[in-house]
Design a protein around this motif. Structure first.
Motif, mmCIF file in Angstrom:
data_model
loop_
_atom_site.group_PDB
_atom_site.id
_atom_site.type_symbol
_atom_site.label_atom_id
_atom_site.label_comp_id
_atom_site.label_asym_id
_atom_site.label_seq_id
_atom_site.Cartn_x
_atom_site.Cartn_y
_atom_site.Cartn_z
ATOM 1 N N GLY A 1 10.823 89.542 59.644
ATOM 2 C CA GLY A 1 9.501 89.053 59.283
ATOM 3 C C GLY A 1 8.803 88.436 60.479
ATOM 4 O O GLY A 1 8.499 87.252 60.470
ATOM 5 N N ALA A 2 8.586 89.233 61.510
ATOM 6 C CA ALA A 2 7.990 88.697 62.734
ATOM 7 C C ALA A 2 6.461 88.768 62.735
ATOM 8 O O ALA A 2 5.816 88.030 63.471
ATOM 9 C CB ALA A 2 8.534 89.436 63.953
ATOM 10 N N MET A 3 5.892 89.629 61.910
ATOM 11 C CA MET A 3 4.441 89.853 61.927
ATOM 12 C C MET A 3 3.833 89.418 60.604
ATOM 13 O O MET A 3 4.209 89.985 59.578
ATOM 14 C CB MET A 3 4.152 91.317 62.181
ATOM 15 N N PRO A 4 2.947 88.468 60.575
ATOM 16 C CA PRO A 4 2.464 87.646 61.678
ATOM 17 C C PRO A 4 3.412 86.480 61.944
ATOM 18 O O PRO A 4 4.275 86.192 61.119
ATOM 19 C CB PRO A 4 1.129 87.118 61.139
ATOM 20 N N SER A 5 3.199 85.824 63.055
ATOM 21 C CA SER A 5 4.004 84.646 63.380
ATOM 22 C C SER A 5 3.458 83.451 62.615
ATOM 23 O O SER A 5 2.393 82.938 62.927
ATOM 24 C CB SER A 5 3.946 84.343 64.872
ATOM 25 N N MET A 6 4.206 83.013 61.609
ATOM 26 C CA MET A 6 3.752 81.838 60.872
ATOM 27 C C MET A 6 4.023 80.553 61.646
ATOM 28 O O MET A 6 3.422 79.529 61.351
ATOM 29 C CB MET A 6 4.353 81.800 59.477
ATOM 30 N N HIS A 7 4.898 80.601 62.649
ATOM 31 C CA HIS A 7 5.002 79.437 63.533
ATOM 32 C C HIS A 7 3.623 79.193 64.164
ATOM 33 O O HIS A 7 3.152 78.067 64.238
ATOM 34 C CB HIS A 7 6.052 79.660 64.617
ATOM 35 N N VAL B 1 1.541 75.481 72.909
ATOM 36 C CA VAL B 1 2.974 75.387 73.205
ATOM 37 C C VAL B 1 3.767 76.284 72.260
ATOM 38 O O VAL B 1 4.698 76.968 72.677
ATOM 39 C CB VAL B 1 3.456 73.916 73.129
ATOM 40 N N THR B 2 3.397 76.300 70.993
ATOM 41 C CA THR B 2 4.099 77.133 70.011
ATOM 42 C C THR B 2 4.068 78.600 70.410
ATOM 43 O O THR B 2 5.090 79.285 70.363
ATOM 44 C CB THR B 2 3.497 76.940 68.606
ATOM 45 N N ILE B 3 2.913 79.099 70.802
ATOM 46 C CA ILE B 3 2.786 80.512 71.181
ATOM 47 C C ILE B 3 3.668 80.826 72.386
ATOM 48 O O ILE B 3 4.354 81.854 72.420
ATOM 49 C CB ILE B 3 1.311 80.876 71.430
ATOM 50 N N LEU B 4 3.689 79.943 73.367
ATOM 51 C CA LEU B 4 4.559 80.160 74.526
ATOM 52 C C LEU B 4 6.034 80.159 74.119
ATOM 53 O O LEU B 4 6.817 81.000 74.564
ATOM 54 C CB LEU B 4 4.301 79.098 75.597
ATOM 55 N N VAL B 5 6.410 79.231 73.255
ATOM 56 C CA VAL B 5 7.802 79.115 72.821
ATOM 57 C C VAL B 5 8.246 80.318 71.998
ATOM 58 O O VAL B 5 9.334 80.858 72.222
ATOM 59 C CB VAL B 5 8.028 77.796 72.041
ATOM 60 N N ILE B 6 7.426 80.775 71.071
ATOM 61 C CA ILE B 6 7.847 81.897 70.217
ATOM 62 C C ILE B 6 8.067 83.164 71.024
ATOM 63 O O ILE B 6 8.946 83.967 70.703
ATOM 64 C CB ILE B 6 6.870 82.157 69.044
ATOM 65 N N MET B 7 7.279 83.333 72.092
ATOM 66 C CA MET B 7 7.460 84.523 72.928
ATOM 67 C C MET B 7 8.625 84.338 73.892
ATOM 68 O O MET B 7 9.426 85.255 74.080
ATOM 69 C CB MET B 7 6.172 84.837 73.683
ATOM 70 N N ALA B 8 8.739 83.173 74.504
ATOM 71 C CA ALA B 8 9.791 82.943 75.490
ATOM 72 C C ALA B 8 11.188 82.971 74.879
ATOM 73 O O ALA B 8 12.140 83.399 75.523
ATOM 74 C CB ALA B 8 9.563 81.607 76.203
ATOM 75 N N THR B 9 11.320 82.541 73.623
ATOM 76 C CA THR B 9 12.628 82.538 72.964
ATOM 77 C C THR B 9 12.994 83.901 72.384
ATOM 78 O O THR B 9 14.087 84.065 71.847
ATOM 79 C CB THR B 9 12.683 81.480 71.841
ATOM 80 N N GLY B 10 12.103 84.864 72.491
ATOM 81 C CA GLY B 10 12.391 86.212 71.980
ATOM 82 C C GLY B 10 12.230 86.336 70.478
ATOM 83 O O GLY B 10 12.774 87.261 69.872
ATOM 84 N N ASN B 11 11.473 85.442 69.873
ATOM 85 C CA ASN B 11 11.302 85.465 68.423
ATOM 86 C C ASN B 11 10.045 86.179 67.956
ATOM 87 O O ASN B 11 9.966 86.586 66.803
ATOM 88 C CB ASN B 11 11.314 84.030 67.875
ATOM 89 N N HIS B 12 9.047 86.309 68.829
ATOM 90 C CA HIS B 12 7.793 86.946 68.439
ATOM 91 C C HIS B 12 7.152 87.621 69.634
ATOM 92 O O HIS B 12 7.466 87.336 70.775
ATOM 93 C CB HIS B 12 6.813 85.921 67.854
ATOM 94 N N TYR B 13 6.201 88.482 69.304
ATOM 95 C CA TYR B 13 5.387 89.176 70.291
ATOM 96 C C TYR B 13 4.035 88.471 70.391
ATOM 97 O O TYR B 13 3.630 87.746 69.487
ATOM 98 C CB TYR B 13 5.152 90.619 69.854
ATOM 99 N N ALA B 14 3.310 88.750 71.452
ATOM 100 C CA ALA B 14 1.936 88.228 71.578
ATOM 101 C C ALA B 14 1.093 88.715 70.402
ATOM 102 O O ALA B 14 0.274 87.972 69.860
ATOM 103 C CB ALA B 14 1.331 88.664 72.905
ATOM 104 N N ASP C 1 2.029 89.249 67.384
ATOM 105 C CA ASP C 1 2.341 88.438 66.194
ATOM 106 C C ASP C 1 1.489 87.170 66.178
ATOM 107 O O ASP C 1 1.004 86.750 65.126
ATOM 108 C CB ASP C 1 3.810 87.994 66.166
ATOM 109 N N ALA C 2 1.350 86.556 67.343
ATOM 110 C CA ALA C 2 0.558 85.327 67.442
ATOM 111 C C ALA C 2 -0.912 85.630 67.170
ATOM 112 O O ALA C 2 -1.591 84.869 66.496
ATOM 113 C CB ALA C 2 0.740 84.689 68.819
#
Length: 192
Positions: free
Chosen positions: A138-144, A174-187, A189-190
């Motif tokens: 469930g990566a799309m969309p990023s609810m984070h 910060v959330t958008i940077l973290v979700i991508m850097a940790t490998g949990n979401h794509y740009a 998704d954000a």
């Protein structure tokens, strides 16, 4: 939300196929920043650990905290924003059913590192080891991202000082940077 997401069809082949479509689209469009961010974060273990804890906790703490703050300050404002939160979360849960998407860290051959697993961070719902028992597609969309934007909008609406608004707006950044850097979401998704 958890029940809906965990009962969504978790077809790995569809989720991985969709992931490669997203990866290809981002590469063609020129905004595939996730590999760089993930590689950079893995090279900085302390920051990776902090990012992992941010990913696994901050979305819940800030969302619940904002709900409590709104309820305490003004019940009418609370009712409106609570409804917005409910509708956007329900929409995301529906999307998880219709478009299963493997996060970058679960795409074979994509080269992403699952930072939560590698650095031994607790937060098992987000690790590759739970992929067999939970719907991790469930990566799309990023609810984070969605929840952090919701928090920022709510806090900016009730804040009286400029620095409070700056702090609120920094949460989704910060959330958008973290979700991508940790490998949990794509740009993408954000953006969604």
């Amino acid at each position: 939300y958890g029940v809906i997401c965990s009962t969504a069809p978790a077809d790995r082949s569809d989720a991985v196929r969709h992931a490669w479509e997203v990866i290809s689209f981002e590469r063609r469009a020129g905004f595939a920043v996730e590999p760089f961010l993930n590689t950079w974060l893995v090279a900085h273990p302390l920051l990776a650990l902090l990012a992992n804890y941010f990913y696994t906790t901050v979305f819940a703490l800030t969302t619940l905290g904002t709900l409590v703050l709104l309820w305490w300050r003004d019940r009418r404002v609370y009712s409106f924003h609570r409804s917005v939160l409910f509708i956007m979360t329900a929409g995301a849960a529906l999307t998880y059913w219709l478009y299963p998407l493997a996060p970058p860290r679960l795409v074979p051959g994509a080269g992403f590192v699952d930072t939560v697993s590698v650095f031994g961070t607790w937060g098992g719902a987000y690790t590759s080891t739970t992929a067999e028992v939970a719907n991790v597609y469930g990566a799309m969309p990023s609810m984070h991202t969605g929840w952090s934007l919701w928090v920022a909008v709510c806090l900016c609406a009730i804040s009286t000082k400029w620095w409070q608004r700056v702090l609120a707006v920094s949460l989704p950044v910060v959330t958008i940077l973290v979700i991508m850097a940790t490998g949990n979401h794509y740009a993408l998704d954000a953006m969604a």
